[in-house]
Design an enzyme around this catalytic site. Sequence first.
Site, PDB file in Angstrom:
ATOM      1  N   GLU A 125       0.857  -1.196   0.000  1.00 42.76           N
ATOM      2  CA  GLU A 125       0.000   0.000   0.000  1.00 42.76           C
ATOM      3  C   GLU A 125       0.886   1.236   0.000  1.00 42.76           C
ATOM      4  O   GLU A 125       1.883   1.290   0.738  1.00 42.76           O
ATOM      5  CB  GLU A 125      -0.891  -0.040   1.243  1.00 42.76           C
ATOM      6  CG  GLU A 125      -2.309   0.366   1.022  1.00 42.76           C
ATOM      7  CD  GLU A 125      -3.068  -0.514   0.036  1.00 42.76           C
ATOM      8  OE1 GLU A 125      -3.058  -0.220  -1.167  1.00 42.76           O
ATOM      9  OE2 GLU A 125      -3.681  -1.498   0.485  1.00 42.76           O
TER      10      GLU A 125
ATOM     11  N   THR B 210       2.887   2.053  -2.124  1.00 33.65           N
ATOM     12  CA  THR B 210       4.185   1.739  -2.731  1.00 33.65           C
ATOM     13  C   THR B 210       4.180   2.063  -4.224  1.00 33.65           C
ATOM     14  O   THR B 210       5.238   2.263  -4.804  1.00 33.65           O
ATOM     15  CB  THR B 210       4.516   0.238  -2.562  1.00 33.65           C
ATOM     16  OG1 THR B 210       3.349  -0.513  -2.899  1.00 33.65           O
ATOM     17  CG2 THR B 210       4.940  -0.084  -1.144  1.00 33.65           C
ATOM     18  N   ASP B 211       2.989   2.103  -4.827  1.00 31.69           N
ATOM     19  CA  ASP B 211       2.964   2.239  -6.305  1.00 31.69           C
ATOM     20  C   ASP B 211       3.573   3.545  -6.789  1.00 31.69           C
ATOM     21  O   ASP B 211       4.384   3.562  -7.700  1.00 31.69           O
ATOM     22  CB  ASP B 211       1.564   1.981  -6.891  1.00 31.69           C
ATOM     23  CG  ASP B 211       0.471   2.914  -6.404  1.00 31.69           C
ATOM     24  OD1 ASP B 211       0.711   3.701  -5.456  1.00 31.69           O
ATOM     25  OD2 ASP B 211      -0.646   2.860  -6.961  1.00 31.69           O
TER      26      ASP B 211
ATOM     27  N   SER C 156     -11.480   1.271  -5.088  1.00 33.15           N
ATOM     28  CA  SER C 156     -11.174   2.023  -6.302  1.00 33.15           C
ATOM     29  C   SER C 156     -12.287   2.091  -7.342  1.00 33.15           C
ATOM     30  O   SER C 156     -12.135   1.660  -8.489  1.00 33.15           O
ATOM     31  CB  SER C 156      -9.886   1.534  -6.958  1.00 33.15           C
ATOM     32  OG  SER C 156      -9.405   2.589  -7.747  1.00 33.15           O
TER      33      SER C 156
ATOM     34  N   GLU D  81      -6.834  11.155 -13.759  1.00 30.69           N
ATOM     35  CA  GLU D  81      -7.039  11.373 -12.318  1.00 30.69           C
ATOM     36  C   GLU D  81      -6.082  12.455 -11.802  1.00 30.69           C
ATOM     37  O   GLU D  81      -6.448  13.282 -10.975  1.00 30.69           O
ATOM     38  CB  GLU D  81      -6.860  10.055 -11.559  1.00 30.69           C
ATOM     39  CG  GLU D  81      -7.236  10.196 -10.111  1.00 30.69           C
ATOM     40  CD  GLU D  81      -7.770   8.913  -9.489  1.00 30.69           C
ATOM     41  OE1 GLU D  81      -8.169   8.000 -10.224  1.00 30.69           O
ATOM     42  OE2 GLU D  81      -7.780   8.857  -8.250  1.00 30.69           O
TER      43      GLU D  81
ATOM     44  N   ASP E  95      -4.302   0.883  -9.230  1.00 33.09           N
ATOM     45  CA  ASP E  95      -5.749   0.664  -9.360  1.00 33.09           C
ATOM     46  C   ASP E  95      -6.163   0.475 -10.814  1.00 33.09           C
ATOM     47  O   ASP E  95      -6.937  -0.428 -11.156  1.00 33.09           O
ATOM     48  CB  ASP E  95      -6.520   1.857  -8.768  1.00 33.09           C
ATOM     49  CG  ASP E  95      -6.188   2.074  -7.311  1.00 33.09           C
ATOM     50  OD1 ASP E  95      -5.512   1.212  -6.723  1.00 33.09           O
ATOM     51  OD2 ASP E  95      -6.600   3.107  -6.756  1.00 33.09           O
TER      52      ASP E  95
HETATM   53  C1  GLA Z   1      -5.165   4.724  -3.933  1.00 28.59           C
HETATM   54  C2  GLA Z   1      -4.387   5.099  -5.187  1.00 28.59           C
HETATM   55  C3  GLA Z   1      -3.385   4.006  -5.562  1.00 28.59           C
HETATM   56  C4  GLA Z   1      -2.530   3.604  -4.377  1.00 28.59           C
HETATM   57  C5  GLA Z   1      -3.391   3.350  -3.140  1.00 28.59           C
HETATM   58  C6  GLA Z   1      -2.552   3.119  -1.919  1.00 28.59           C
HETATM   59  O1  GLA Z   1      -5.995   3.635  -4.159  1.00 28.59           O
HETATM   60  O2  GLA Z   1      -5.256   5.302  -6.261  1.00 28.59           O
HETATM   61  O3  GLA Z   1      -2.597   4.432  -6.637  1.00 28.59           O
HETATM   62  O4  GLA Z   1      -1.538   4.555  -4.134  1.00 28.59           O
HETATM   63  O5  GLA Z   1      -4.273   4.423  -2.873  1.00 28.59           O
HETATM   64  O6  GLA Z   1      -1.800   1.992  -2.052  1.00 28.59           O
END
Ligand code: GLA
Length: 417
Positions: free
Chosen positions: A64, A66-67, A156, A190, A202
């Site tokens: 989480e 980390t992306d 999401s 986004e 997501d």
């Molecule tokens: C949201 C963002 C993702 C990611 C998560 C946390 O869902 O859209 O890109 O950063 O939070 O992991």
Amino acid sequence: MVVVFYVILIFIFDVAQSSIVLLSRKRNLNNITLSMKKSHRTFIEHFKPELKVYSPGRINFIGEHTDYNQGFVLPTAIDKKITFSFKRNNSPNVCNVLSTNYNAFLEFDLDQVFPSKVSWENYILGVVFEIQKISDKLEGFDCLIESELPEGSGISSSAALECGLASGLNELFDLGITKEELVFLSQKAEHLFVGTKCGIMDQYASIMSRADQVILLDCKTQQHRYINASFDPYEIVLLNTNVTHSLADSEYNTRRKECETVVDHVRNHHPEVDSLRDVTIALLNESRDDISQVLYERASYVIEENDRVLNAAGALEEGSLVRFGELMYASHEGLRHKYGVSCNELDFLVDFSKNYPEVIGSRMMGGGFGGCTINLIHKDKVGDYIKKVSPIYKKRFGITLNAFVTTASEGTLIDRL
Ligand code: GLA
């Protein structure tokens, strides 16, 4: 006399109705009334779609925040989705979009695509704007959107909205955009129109997932590996806190900035470093005196979480589900104490589950500050556990907990009618 009065009444009602429709065209969600619903019904009744798109929400087992730090994630799509119905309307540039969930119409001109003050419209307009940057083949279309994804619950719905629209328009107008490009243009929409500087997880999960598998995704290179989602005898259970704390949006971008600040400091000593992905704890320690304790914790969480994702992927492949669950719990502790994106409701649910051996893993999921926890619960005990936790949660927070069992599902599906 009575008849005249009645006729006047109908006239007033009619005028009121049409002014409400006009108001709605001004995109004012607050003015949606019963008569708007009538116009929605008319739109739906006359709608003959040529294309349907099923755009799923996602879960993430671990990895989480980390992306956007170019790290690793382990998400997949779920069996809940947004359904889009599309048709070309033979106009060169007029687009009509009806969202049944928002109970609202969006009508816009392809020649004038700008951000809107109405939040949901920006997901649509942002995607159209990004598509127009790479293709001049878009024409007028009608679209009906029906969602079964609860908003703000960390599954999401945003990415599902962007990706479903992007995939549908790509198919409807034969734009030839690849799946990867759809992922990135949805993310850009986004960033630019919604203002959330989200990572890629997501959108990637919503479009690229496969049934019964999870994706181990390297967000730096987009290299990925599908791993069998074999959790038997455990079920994937989402517990929705039904809270979305207002911090969610602003703190998200703040976390991203905090991480970038740390990278800037580390780069002073190591110019080759590009993101937290390139930073080890040893490298971070070299900059310890240059950054605050809070920044140190943010960054060390990300570095540790990346390790946890790789370990969790290994554990899943080996069938070590208990180990997998322990890593989920550890992820939650990091998100709570170091990354600072949890909240009382989420912590309560995770802590509660620790007393029940049938729950082998539990953590908050998504951006945080509310939404769902993701849990692995023994299949024979799911009902019992939900019965136990729900009234206690209700008593503690005065909020009804929603629980649903989900499965690793296929990404975006397109159906030509
Ligand atoms: C949201 C963002 C993702 C990611 C998560 C946390 O869902 O859209 O890109 O950063 O939070 O992991």
